[in-house]
Design a protein around this motif. Sequence first.
Motif, mmCIF file in Angstrom:
data_model
loop_
_atom_site.group_PDB
_atom_site.id
_atom_site.type_symbol
_atom_site.label_atom_id
_atom_site.label_comp_id
_atom_site.label_asym_id
_atom_site.label_seq_id
_atom_site.Cartn_x
_atom_site.Cartn_y
_atom_site.Cartn_z
ATOM 1 N N THR A 69 0.836 -1.198 0.000
ATOM 2 C CA THR A 69 0.000 0.000 0.000
ATOM 3 C C THR A 69 0.871 1.248 0.000
ATOM 4 O O THR A 69 1.621 1.471 0.957
ATOM 5 C CB THR A 69 -0.905 0.017 1.253
ATOM 6 N N ILE A 70 0.789 2.053 -1.065
ATOM 7 C CA ILE A 70 1.501 3.327 -1.110
ATOM 8 C C ILE A 70 0.568 4.389 -0.516
ATOM 9 O O ILE A 70 -0.395 4.813 -1.152
ATOM 10 C CB ILE A 70 1.932 3.714 -2.545
ATOM 11 N N LEU A 71 0.860 4.793 0.707
ATOM 12 C CA LEU A 71 -0.051 5.681 1.438
ATOM 13 C C LEU A 71 -0.246 7.026 0.750
ATOM 14 O O LEU A 71 -1.345 7.595 0.787
ATOM 15 C CB LEU A 71 0.457 5.887 2.868
ATOM 16 N N ASP A 72 0.803 7.562 0.130
ATOM 17 C CA ASP A 72 0.692 8.872 -0.526
ATOM 18 C C ASP A 72 -0.387 8.860 -1.608
ATOM 19 O O ASP A 72 -1.035 9.871 -1.852
ATOM 20 C CB ASP A 72 2.030 9.282 -1.144
ATOM 21 N N GLU A 73 -0.569 7.725 -2.251
ATOM 22 C CA GLU A 73 -1.608 7.614 -3.276
ATOM 23 C C GLU A 73 -2.938 7.149 -2.699
ATOM 24 O O GLU A 73 -3.999 7.647 -3.079
ATOM 25 C CB GLU A 73 -1.173 6.637 -4.376
ATOM 26 N N LEU A 74 -2.890 6.210 -1.758
ATOM 27 C CA LEU A 74 -4.127 5.561 -1.318
ATOM 28 C C LEU A 74 -4.871 6.269 -0.190
ATOM 29 O O LEU A 74 -6.099 6.183 -0.121
ATOM 30 C CB LEU A 74 -3.835 4.102 -0.952
ATOM 31 N N LEU A 75 -4.184 6.968 0.703
ATOM 32 C CA LEU A 75 -4.926 7.656 1.773
ATOM 33 C C LEU A 75 -5.880 8.724 1.229
ATOM 34 O O LEU A 75 -7.019 8.826 1.707
ATOM 35 C CB LEU A 75 -3.982 8.238 2.827
ATOM 36 N N PRO A 76 -5.473 9.521 0.229
ATOM 37 C CA PRO A 76 -6.461 10.452 -0.346
ATOM 38 C C PRO A 76 -7.657 9.718 -0.958
ATOM 39 O O PRO A 76 -8.786 10.219 -0.915
ATOM 40 C CB PRO A 76 -5.656 11.197 -1.430
ATOM 41 N N ILE A 77 -7.408 8.530 -1.495
ATOM 42 C CA ILE A 77 -8.506 7.731 -2.046
ATOM 43 C C ILE A 77 -9.463 7.303 -0.934
ATOM 44 O O ILE A 77 -10.684 7.280 -1.120
ATOM 45 C CB ILE A 77 -7.947 6.516 -2.828
ATOM 46 N N SER A 78 -8.924 6.991 0.254
ATOM 47 C CA SER A 78 -9.801 6.582 1.367
ATOM 48 C C SER A 78 -10.710 7.726 1.799
ATOM 49 O O SER A 78 -11.862 7.503 2.200
ATOM 50 C CB SER A 78 -8.984 6.053 2.548
#
Length: 304
Positions: A201-210
Amino acid sequence: MVVADANGSSSTTSSFNFLIYGRTGWIGGLLGKLCESQGISYTYGSGRLQDRQSIVADIESVKPSHVFNAAGVTGRPNVDWCESHKVETIRTNVAGTLTLADICRDKGLVLINYATGCIFEYDSGHTLGSGIGFKEEDTPNFTGSFYSKTKAMVEELLKNYENVCTLRVRMPISSDLTNPRNFITKIARYEKVVDIPNSMTILDELLPISIEMAKRNLTGIYNFTNPGVVSHNEILEMYRDYIDPSFTWKNFTLEEQAKVIVAPRSNNELDATKLKTEFPELMSIKESLIKFVFEPNKKTEVKA
């Protein structure tokens, strides 16, 4: 900004008010920064997850539009801690998470729950290198660590809560290479590493998606990883090429690793089709690593 929820109705950023649990955690801290950058009102919960009255008090005080759970016990320095602290692990990871989900359901609130994908391991139907990943509806098959066991238990129970969005995070990585929780930072500091392809999980990309998932009121289970897999060696090769040309590392086998850890570790590929369908812009793991992690940290001239 105007967004549409799952029912098609639109609302503005100013109408969102997030209640976040996990202030002192890595993901919880990053969520607060993301809310600030997006102009979203947010408050960190002060209640203990397993203390029902304190959670109710938080919700009545904050009056949130959505609740995010980034709190949980992973163990320090690693999940081996959970093997000798089983009651403490249950108290937060099972009792606490269920209490929060139950209260949110009573209050008509969507709960975005950051869970784990470390509840699977490669098997005969999902062999290493096959490209066949575990899907959201598959039954967890990894019970090697007590941490993973509690996470699989609570995921199964949360299926009954129609207000919960369970995000299966794996081996989280961010552009902050100084953070000791960062998977890259961890393996770069190990004396020896195994070399096994995994979903991550690449947080920089996926946290905004969450955050966008909350705005859309999405619920159910999602494999919250970038599509595809990457191995330890592939990551460390990127680290060497982009960050430190003199960096070297040593590999060892799973059998050798087993001698220096208390609990076995999960290795798997998760199928990210469901998330990719909802967010077509989602990048593959290797593309995301380069764009969000290694390019921003680049210290060397990378050979083409």
